[in-house]
Design a protein around this motif. Sequence first.
Motif, mmCIF file in Angstrom:
data_model
loop_
_atom_site.group_PDB
_atom_site.id
_atom_site.type_symbol
_atom_site.label_atom_id
_atom_site.label_comp_id
_atom_site.label_asym_id
_atom_site.label_seq_id
_atom_site.Cartn_x
_atom_site.Cartn_y
_atom_site.Cartn_z
ATOM 1 N N GLN A 34 0.797 -1.305 0.164
ATOM 2 C CA GLN A 34 0.047 -0.067 0.012
ATOM 3 C C GLN A 34 0.990 0.872 0.035
ATOM 4 O O GLN A 34 0.476 2.179 -0.840
ATOM 5 N N SER A 35 2.032 1.274 0.902
ATOM 6 C CA SER A 35 2.930 2.400 0.920
ATOM 7 C C SER A 35 3.721 2.614 -0.432
ATOM 8 O O SER A 35 3.530 3.750 -1.005
ATOM 9 N N PHE A 36 3.822 1.322 -1.456
ATOM 10 C CA PHE A 36 4.554 1.605 -2.271
ATOM 11 C C PHE A 36 3.451 1.965 -3.611
ATOM 12 O O PHE A 36 3.941 3.125 -4.276
ATOM 13 N N GLY A 37 2.352 1.471 -3.319
ATOM 14 C CA GLY A 37 1.415 2.054 -4.330
ATOM 15 C C GLY A 37 1.180 3.624 -4.263
ATOM 16 O O GLY A 37 0.868 4.248 -5.212
ATOM 17 N N GLY A 38 0.957 4.038 -2.932
ATOM 18 C CA GLY A 38 0.760 5.405 -2.876
ATOM 19 C C GLY A 38 2.325 6.387 -3.322
ATOM 20 O O GLY A 38 1.862 7.414 -3.868
ATOM 21 N N LEU A 39 3.386 5.949 -3.217
ATOM 22 C CA LEU A 39 4.526 6.381 -3.634
ATOM 23 C C LEU A 39 4.506 6.444 -5.144
ATOM 24 O O LEU A 39 4.783 7.460 -5.849
ATOM 25 N N MET A 40 4.141 5.398 -5.710
ATOM 26 C CA MET A 40 4.145 5.340 -7.474
ATOM 27 C C MET A 40 2.988 6.297 -7.910
ATOM 28 O O MET A 40 3.296 6.957 -8.645
ATOM 29 N N THR A 41 1.826 6.431 -7.216
ATOM 30 C CA THR A 41 0.691 7.252 -7.545
ATOM 31 C C THR A 41 1.349 8.522 -7.414
ATOM 32 O O THR A 41 1.226 9.613 -8.322
ATOM 33 N N ALA A 42 2.232 8.863 -6.593
ATOM 34 C CA ALA A 42 2.698 10.286 -6.343
ATOM 35 C C ALA A 42 3.713 10.774 -7.276
ATOM 36 O O ALA A 42 3.747 11.812 -8.031
ATOM 37 N N ILE A 43 4.633 9.725 -7.737
ATOM 38 C CA ILE A 43 5.353 9.837 -8.979
ATOM 39 C C ILE A 43 4.888 10.116 -10.181
ATOM 40 O O ILE A 43 5.248 10.735 -11.074
ATOM 41 N N VAL A 44 3.814 9.247 -10.509
ATOM 42 C CA VAL A 44 3.074 9.387 -11.710
ATOM 43 C C VAL A 44 2.376 10.912 -11.922
ATOM 44 O O VAL A 44 2.471 11.636 -12.721
ATOM 45 N N LEU A 45 1.758 11.419 -10.682
ATOM 46 C CA LEU A 45 1.332 12.797 -10.684
ATOM 47 C C LEU A 45 2.271 13.656 -10.966
ATOM 48 O O LEU A 45 2.103 14.816 -11.445
ATOM 49 N N LYS A 46 3.654 13.457 -10.465
ATOM 50 C CA LYS A 46 4.566 14.373 -10.550
ATOM 51 C C LYS A 46 5.208 14.694 -11.778
ATOM 52 O O LYS A 46 5.385 15.782 -12.297
ATOM 53 N N TYR A 47 5.113 13.450 -12.643
ATOM 54 C CA TYR A 47 5.893 13.525 -13.781
ATOM 55 C C TYR A 47 4.875 13.302 -14.965
ATOM 56 O O TYR A 47 5.297 13.613 -16.270
ATOM 57 N N THR A 48 3.775 13.178 -14.728
ATOM 58 C CA THR A 48 2.690 13.237 -15.841
ATOM 59 C C THR A 48 1.381 13.879 -15.492
ATOM 60 O O THR A 48 1.638 14.971 -14.780
ATOM 61 N N ASP A 49 0.412 13.783 -15.995
ATOM 62 C CA ASP A 49 -0.989 14.186 -15.331
ATOM 63 C C ASP A 49 -2.042 13.509 -14.855
ATOM 64 O O ASP A 49 -1.716 12.047 -14.813
ATOM 65 N N SER A 50 -2.917 13.833 -14.649
ATOM 66 C CA SER A 50 -4.125 13.121 -13.838
ATOM 67 C C SER A 50 -4.897 12.339 -14.692
ATOM 68 O O SER A 50 -5.074 11.136 -14.379
ATOM 69 N N VAL A 51 -4.768 12.841 -16.070
ATOM 70 C CA VAL A 51 -5.523 11.608 -16.913
ATOM 71 C C VAL A 51 -4.721 10.144 -17.133
ATOM 72 O O VAL A 51 -5.013 9.343 -16.946
ATOM 73 N N THR A 52 -3.029 10.437 -17.025
ATOM 74 C CA THR A 52 -2.393 9.309 -17.127
ATOM 75 C C THR A 52 -2.763 8.342 -15.783
ATOM 76 O O THR A 52 -2.642 7.226 -15.950
ATOM 77 N N LYS A 53 -2.691 9.019 -14.709
ATOM 78 C CA LYS A 53 -3.134 8.228 -13.282
ATOM 79 C C LYS A 53 -4.517 7.519 -13.602
ATOM 80 O O LYS A 53 -4.347 6.445 -13.094
ATOM 81 N N CYS A 54 -5.358 8.147 -14.146
ATOM 82 C CA CYS A 54 -6.623 7.503 -14.135
ATOM 83 C C CYS A 54 -6.585 6.419 -15.319
ATOM 84 O O CYS A 54 -7.255 5.176 -15.114
ATOM 85 N N VAL A 55 -5.837 6.561 -16.274
ATOM 86 C CA VAL A 55 -5.923 5.506 -17.326
ATOM 87 C C VAL A 55 -5.021 4.369 -16.818
ATOM 88 O O VAL A 55 -5.310 3.108 -16.832
ATOM 89 N N SER A 56 -3.925 4.643 -15.779
ATOM 90 C CA SER A 56 -3.126 3.417 -15.399
ATOM 91 C C SER A 56 -3.814 2.614 -14.035
ATOM 92 O O SER A 56 -4.001 1.497 -13.889
#
Length: 141
Positions: A34-56
């Motif tokens: 769960q901690s790793f998933g939260g960190l990966m979400t933060a990294i995705v949002l830092k380097y891409t956008d929220s649409v990419t997060k939703c797609v993933s």
Amino acid sequence: LGVAAIYLEERDAVLTRGFYYGYCPAVWCVVGLQSFGGLMTAIVLKYTDSVTKCVSKAVAVVLGAVCSRILYAEGPEMRSVKLWVGLVMTLGGVAVYSLGLDAIVSPLASILGVSRRKSSESHVSDAETIGIMAPGDSDEE
């Protein structure tokens, strides 16, 4: 809020045995994932956008449902029409978002033996120019 609930409900047990009493290796794995998933979400949002997060996240839900059925015999039936419609729509949406509409439509048009209508207006988007025509059909109106 969680700490307040622990204090109100389990205060005596936590004070005598400690907060981490009963944590087995499986629980630690879940906490770590769960901690790793939260960190990966933060990294995705830092380097891409929220649409990419939703797609993933959509791809993760589809893969989670399929893997749950394969590994644990739980979740949706693999023969379910709803599962396959959702799977095709999700993966199709991911492909269109990732590759672009032109990359999806052009190979399909060549396989089907039809040509794409080209728009004469340059400000029209790809989504508005898609019009499949049979070979030899005229583009003029």
